[in-house]
Scaffold this motif. Structure first.
Motif, PDB file in Angstrom:
ATOM      1  N   HIS A  45     -33.268 -51.829 -19.287  1.00 37.94           N
ATOM      2  CA  HIS A  45     -34.433 -52.556 -19.804  1.00 37.94           C
ATOM      3  C   HIS A  45     -35.029 -53.527 -18.786  1.00 37.94           C
ATOM      4  O   HIS A  45     -36.172 -53.957 -18.939  1.00 37.94           O
ATOM      5  N   LEU A  46     -34.248 -53.897 -17.757  1.00 40.74           N
ATOM      6  CA  LEU A  46     -34.695 -54.922 -16.813  1.00 40.74           C
ATOM      7  C   LEU A  46     -35.058 -54.391 -15.436  1.00 40.74           C
ATOM      8  O   LEU A  46     -35.780 -55.047 -14.691  1.00 40.74           O
ATOM      9  N   ASP A  47     -34.541 -53.233 -15.082  1.00 38.89           N
ATOM     10  CA  ASP A  47     -34.797 -52.664 -13.757  1.00 38.89           C
ATOM     11  C   ASP A  47     -36.070 -51.825 -13.796  1.00 38.89           C
ATOM     12  O   ASP A  47     -36.117 -50.796 -14.469  1.00 38.89           O
ATOM     13  N   PRO A  48     -37.106 -52.245 -13.084  1.00 39.41           N
ATOM     14  CA  PRO A  48     -38.364 -51.486 -13.112  1.00 39.41           C
ATOM     15  C   PRO A  48     -38.221 -50.084 -12.529  1.00 39.41           C
ATOM     16  O   PRO A  48     -39.059 -49.205 -12.792  1.00 39.41           O
ATOM     17  N   HIS A  49     -37.168 -49.854 -11.749  1.00 40.08           N
ATOM     18  CA  HIS A  49     -36.956 -48.544 -11.132  1.00 40.08           C
ATOM     19  C   HIS A  49     -36.078 -47.610 -11.967  1.00 40.08           C
ATOM     20  O   HIS A  49     -35.949 -46.442 -11.643  1.00 40.08           O
ATOM     21  N   ASP A  50     -35.493 -48.133 -13.034  1.00 38.69           N
ATOM     22  CA  ASP A  50     -34.615 -47.321 -13.882  1.00 38.69           C
ATOM     23  C   ASP A  50     -35.458 -46.390 -14.760  1.00 38.69           C
ATOM     24  O   ASP A  50     -36.361 -46.844 -15.462  1.00 38.69           O
ATOM     25  N   LYS A  51     -35.150 -45.102 -14.710  1.00 41.28           N
ATOM     26  CA  LYS A  51     -35.928 -44.102 -15.457  1.00 41.28           C
ATOM     27  C   LYS A  51     -35.133 -43.494 -16.606  1.00 41.28           C
ATOM     28  O   LYS A  51     -35.428 -42.386 -17.060  1.00 41.28           O
ATOM     29  N   SER A  52     -34.110 -44.214 -17.084  1.00 41.67           N
ATOM     30  CA  SER A  52     -33.305 -43.711 -18.198  1.00 41.67           C
ATOM     31  C   SER A  52     -34.203 -43.406 -19.394  1.00 41.67           C
ATOM     32  O   SER A  52     -35.148 -44.139 -19.685  1.00 41.67           O
ATOM     33  N   LEU A  53     -33.860 -42.313 -20.103  1.00 41.84           N
ATOM     34  CA  LEU A  53     -34.659 -41.878 -21.245  1.00 41.84           C
ATOM     35  C   LEU A  53     -33.913 -42.072 -22.551  1.00 41.84           C
ATOM     36  O   LEU A  53     -32.697 -41.896 -22.623  1.00 41.84           O
ATOM     37  N   ARG A  54     -34.654 -42.413 -23.580  1.00 44.27           N
ATOM     38  CA  ARG A  54     -34.092 -42.475 -24.929  1.00 44.27           C
ATOM     39  C   ARG A  54     -33.867 -41.042 -25.419  1.00 44.27           C
ATOM     40  O   ARG A  54     -34.274 -40.079 -24.779  1.00 44.27           O
ATOM     41  N   ASP A  55     -33.243 -40.911 -26.585  1.00 49.23           N
ATOM     42  CA  ASP A  55     -32.974 -39.575 -27.140  1.00 49.23           C
ATOM     43  C   ASP A  55     -34.255 -38.787 -27.394  1.00 49.23           C
ATOM     44  O   ASP A  55     -34.253 -37.560 -27.375  1.00 49.23           O
ATOM     45  N   ASP A  56     -35.372 -39.507 -27.616  1.00 53.38           N
ATOM     46  CA  ASP A  56     -36.642 -38.827 -27.877  1.00 53.38           C
ATOM     47  C   ASP A  56     -37.416 -38.520 -26.591  1.00 53.38           C
ATOM     48  O   ASP A  56     -38.569 -38.080 -26.636  1.00 53.38           O
ATOM     49  N   GLY A  57     -36.791 -38.777 -25.435  1.00 53.02           N
ATOM     50  CA  GLY A  57     -37.415 -38.443 -24.165  1.00 53.02           C
ATOM     51  C   GLY A  57     -38.330 -39.507 -23.593  1.00 53.02           C
ATOM     52  O   GLY A  57     -38.928 -39.312 -22.535  1.00 53.02           O
ATOM     53  N   VAL A  58     -38.444 -40.634 -24.254  1.00 46.26           N
ATOM     54  CA  VAL A  58     -39.303 -41.718 -23.797  1.00 46.26           C
ATOM     55  C   VAL A  58     -38.476 -42.687 -22.941  1.00 46.26           C
ATOM     56  O   VAL A  58     -37.320 -42.968 -23.239  1.00 46.26           O
ATOM     57  N   VAL A  59     -39.089 -43.194 -21.867  1.00 48.01           N
ATOM     58  CA  VAL A  59     -38.412 -44.174 -21.015  1.00 48.01           C
ATOM     59  C   VAL A  59     -38.205 -45.467 -21.806  1.00 48.01           C
ATOM     60  O   VAL A  59     -39.077 -45.892 -22.568  1.00 48.01           O
ATOM     61  N   TYR A  60     -37.038 -46.080 -21.629  1.00 42.57           N
ATOM     62  CA  TYR A  60     -36.749 -47.329 -22.337  1.00 42.57           C
ATOM     63  C   TYR A  60     -37.781 -48.403 -21.987  1.00 42.57           C
ATOM     64  O   TYR A  60     -38.248 -48.485 -20.855  1.00 42.57           O
ATOM     65  N   ARG A  61     -38.098 -49.232 -22.980  1.00 42.67           N
ATOM     66  CA  ARG A  61     -39.042 -50.327 -22.767  1.00 42.67           C
ATOM     67  C   ARG A  61     -38.514 -51.261 -21.680  1.00 42.67           C
ATOM     68  O   ARG A  61     -37.332 -51.593 -21.639  1.00 42.67           O
ATOM     69  N   LYS A  62     -39.400 -51.673 -20.801  1.00 44.93           N
ATOM     70  CA  LYS A  62     -39.043 -52.616 -19.740  1.00 44.93           C
ATOM     71  C   LYS A  62     -39.471 -54.033 -20.126  1.00 44.93           C
ATOM     72  O   LYS A  62     -40.564 -54.239 -20.647  1.00 44.93           O
ATOM     73  N   PHE A  63     -38.597 -54.982 -19.839  1.00 44.12           N
ATOM     74  CA  PHE A  63     -38.866 -56.382 -20.152  1.00 44.12           C
ATOM     75  C   PHE A  63     -38.991 -57.227 -18.891  1.00 44.12           C
ATOM     76  O   PHE A  63     -39.105 -58.458 -18.981  1.00 44.12           O
ATOM     77  N   ASN A  64     -38.942 -56.600 -17.719  1.00 41.19           N
ATOM     78  CA  ASN A  64     -38.911 -57.351 -16.464  1.00 41.19           C
ATOM     79  C   ASN A  64     -40.190 -58.143 -16.186  1.00 41.19           C
ATOM     80  O   ASN A  64     -40.172 -59.072 -15.379  1.00 41.19           O
ATOM     81  N   THR A  65     -41.288 -57.809 -16.830  1.00 41.79           N
ATOM     82  CA  THR A  65     -42.514 -58.589 -16.628  1.00 41.79           C
ATOM     83  C   THR A  65     -42.523 -59.855 -17.493  1.00 41.79           C
ATOM     84  O   THR A  65     -43.370 -60.733 -17.302  1.00 41.79           O
ATOM     85  N   ASP A  66     -41.590 -59.933 -18.440  1.00 42.64           N
ATOM     86  CA  ASP A  66     -41.537 -61.068 -19.361  1.00 42.64           C
ATOM     87  C   ASP A  66     -40.347 -61.992 -19.116  1.00 42.64           C
ATOM     88  O   ASP A  66     -40.463 -63.212 -19.278  1.00 42.64           O
TER      89      ASP A  66
END
Length: 199
Positions: A45-66
């Protein structure tokens, strides 16, 4: 009587010490794998370069801008995290992030260890850091939780001692306060004072 340090609202430009422990003080990390998975959840959730996907194929929400993670330590039955809510960040992001991370970890832990029910002792606790001296003290408090803190694998100490770098943890925001002073000496000085007081 309301629980202490259960903050409902977070403010931009502020630092927060986040912590929680296991229900009935039971362990929340049984081995190194559990700690690794907890950190992996934070990182995705914090690494802007992490491309891990949820079970539905969507990239996890990133919080690094907040928010920024500045410091952490995972112990057997509790954890400590230090966050900075960015000046232009969403003040609700920290709550959403923590709820998401704790829910995901509970699901993992219960499945792996064949248990059901709550893992954590209620809502995470949050203490606002009110000044620079308190901020540096909190990082020291977090890092010296383990007896073998200098070599402890499941804290951010390696980042503060210049042994590691990452794009999901920002130790520089704290280290800038020391203006060239040695962070390791800062920790050792406190250790010496503790020994003197215990004699």
């Amino acid at each position: 009587m309301p629980s202490r340090n259960v903050i409902k609202e977070f403010a931009p430009g502020q630092y927060y010490h986040i912590y929680n422990r296991g229900v009935a003080k039971l362990p929340i990390f049984l081995d190194a794998q559990d700690k690794h998975v907890f950190l992996k959840i934070l990182r995705r959730h914090l690494d802007p370069h992490d491309k891990s996907l949820r079970d539905d194929g969507v990239v996890y929400r990133k919080f690094n801008t907040d928010i920024e993670l500045l410091c952490y330590c995972l112990m057997g039955n509790h954890f400590h995290l230090l966050f900075y809510v960015k000046e232009d960040g969403d003040p609700n992001a920290l709550s959403v992030f923590m709820q998401s991370a704790m829910t995901a970890y509970t699901m993992y832990f219960n499945k792996r260890h064949k248990r059901v029910g709550a893992l954590f002792q209620g809502v995470f606790k949050a203490s606002r850091i009110t000044n620079e001296k308190y901020l540096t003290h909190i990082t020291r408090y977090i890092h010296i939780n383990p007896q073998t803190y200098k070599t402890y694998a499941h804290s951010s100490i390696g980042y503060y001692l210049g042994q590691k770098r990452s794009s999901w943890l920002n130790q520089d925001r704290v280290l800038a306060i020391f203006e060239g002073e040695d962070y390791s000496s800062f920790l050792e000085d406190y250790e010496e004072k503790k020994l003197i007081m215990e004699e």
